[in-house]
Design an enzyme around this catalytic site. Structure first.
Site, PDB file in Angstrom:
ATOM      1  N   PRO A   2       0.751  -1.348  -0.102  1.00 27.88           N
ATOM      2  CG  PRO A   2      -0.827  -1.686   1.352  1.00 27.88           C
ATOM      3  CD  PRO A   2       0.538  -2.204   1.098  1.00 27.88           C
ATOM      4  CD  GLU A   3       2.381   3.132  -4.484  1.00 28.84           C
ATOM      5  OE1 GLU A   3       2.637   4.330  -4.655  1.00 28.84           O
ATOM      6  OE2 GLU A   3       2.292   2.431  -5.373  1.00 28.84           O
ATOM      7  CE  LYS A  51       5.607   3.227   0.582  1.00 34.37           C
ATOM      8  NZ  LYS A  51       6.242   2.284  -0.304  1.00 34.37           N
ATOM      9  NE  ARG A 253       9.118  -2.667  -2.425  1.00 27.94           N
ATOM     10  CZ  ARG A 253       9.331  -1.560  -1.861  1.00 27.94           C
ATOM     11  NH1 ARG A 253       9.263  -0.289  -2.353  1.00 27.94           N
ATOM     12  NH2 ARG A 253       9.804  -1.555  -0.572  1.00 27.94           N
TER      13      ARG A 253
END
Length: 282
Positions: A2-3, A51, A253
């Site tokens: 999640p950002e 985050k 990523r």
């Protein structure tokens, strides 16, 4: 993972359910804090920081959590059976007379003194959705290592907090530069535009819990320019969007980009990404 906009939404839900109410149930299912008793204390607020999630509790305590890839918080009316996964995956329960929050698969869960929150979030750069957002400081941090690839610098939460893999790919596309271009090669005005665009997009999307969007109304049905669009036509030039898988061991990523719109080094071309030195900090 999640950002920042997603974490902001989670914090808002938790705050609405818990803040100002006395805990009638509190269960931290991690060995270090399993005997901690928070019942009878009032939850003061739930605040996002990049985050990270900070649930501040009466008595000078803060419950710090981070979702990383698989974690989730779910809120249900008290007495209703939770539906976020198998019960053995629950790591935290915070409940009051009306609502109960369940934390599933939380890889980071710790109880710290509120006065010592800097120990867990003090390393973070300016928070894109925080009240103390500082674009000039974010630009300074982003450009501090000129040799660092842009995508890696954007993901490093010490530079600016809240960007994840989706925004990394989308921001590089919107700036029309390769994610592997060294930050020092961006030019004088690009870092400032990148930071401003990141802030604008996260601010807009924090109110869109169902659909994150980085495109304009010209592209109905296509919310993102490149992320998740491998092999499809670029919305800008028609070239096929490409994907680079995460490289094991260096903290990178998955990356999406358009070879037509984003000239510069690529992973396959032995570009700047091959010099990655630091793991990203969440």
């Amino acid at each position: 993972m999640p950002e920042g906009d997603t974490i902001w939404q989670v914090a808002r839900r938790l705050h609405a359910a818990l803040a100002g109410r006395v805990l009638t149930r509190a269960d931290l299912r991690v060995p270090r804090f399993a005997t901690s008793d928070l019942t009878g204390r009032t939850v003061l607020d739930v605040t996002p920081r990049g985050k990270h999630l900070l649930a501040r509790i009466e008595g000078g305590l803060t419950l710090h959590s981070h979702l990383r890839m698989d974690g989730a918080w779910r809120v249900h009316p008290t007495g209703e059976r939770p539906r976020g996964g198998p019960e053995h995956q629950i790591r935290a329960i915070l409940g009051n007379a009306e609502s109960t929050a369940y934390g599933y698969r939380l890889p980071v869960l710790e109880l710290v003194r509120t006065a010592e929150e800097s120990r867990v979030v003090g390393h973070l750069g300016p928070d894109l959705l925080g009240p103390d957002w500082d674009p000039e400081e974010a630009v300074r941090r982003l450009c501090a290592d000129p040799a660092r690839p842009l995508g890696e610098a954007l993901l490093d939460q010490r530079n600016l907090a809240g960007i994840g893999n989706v925004y990394k790919s989308e921001l590089a596309f919107l700036a029309a530069v390769s994610p592997w271009l060294p930050v020092g090669d961006l030019g004088d005005e690009v870092p400032e535009r990148l930071v401003a665009t990141a802030h604008r997009l996260l601010e807009a999307n924090k109110e869109r819990p169902d659909r994150r969007t980085t495109t304009t109304a010209r592209f109905p049905g296509t919310p993102l320019h490149v992320y998740g669009r491998e092999g499809r036509a670029c919305l800008r030039c028609g070239a096929r969007v490409r994907k680079a898988d995460a490289e094991p061991g260096n903290g990178d990523r998955i990356t999406y980009w358009c070879p037509g719109c984003q000239p510069g080094p690529t992973r396959s071309g032995g570009g700047a990404d091959s010099t990655s030195r630091t793991r990203h900090i969440d």
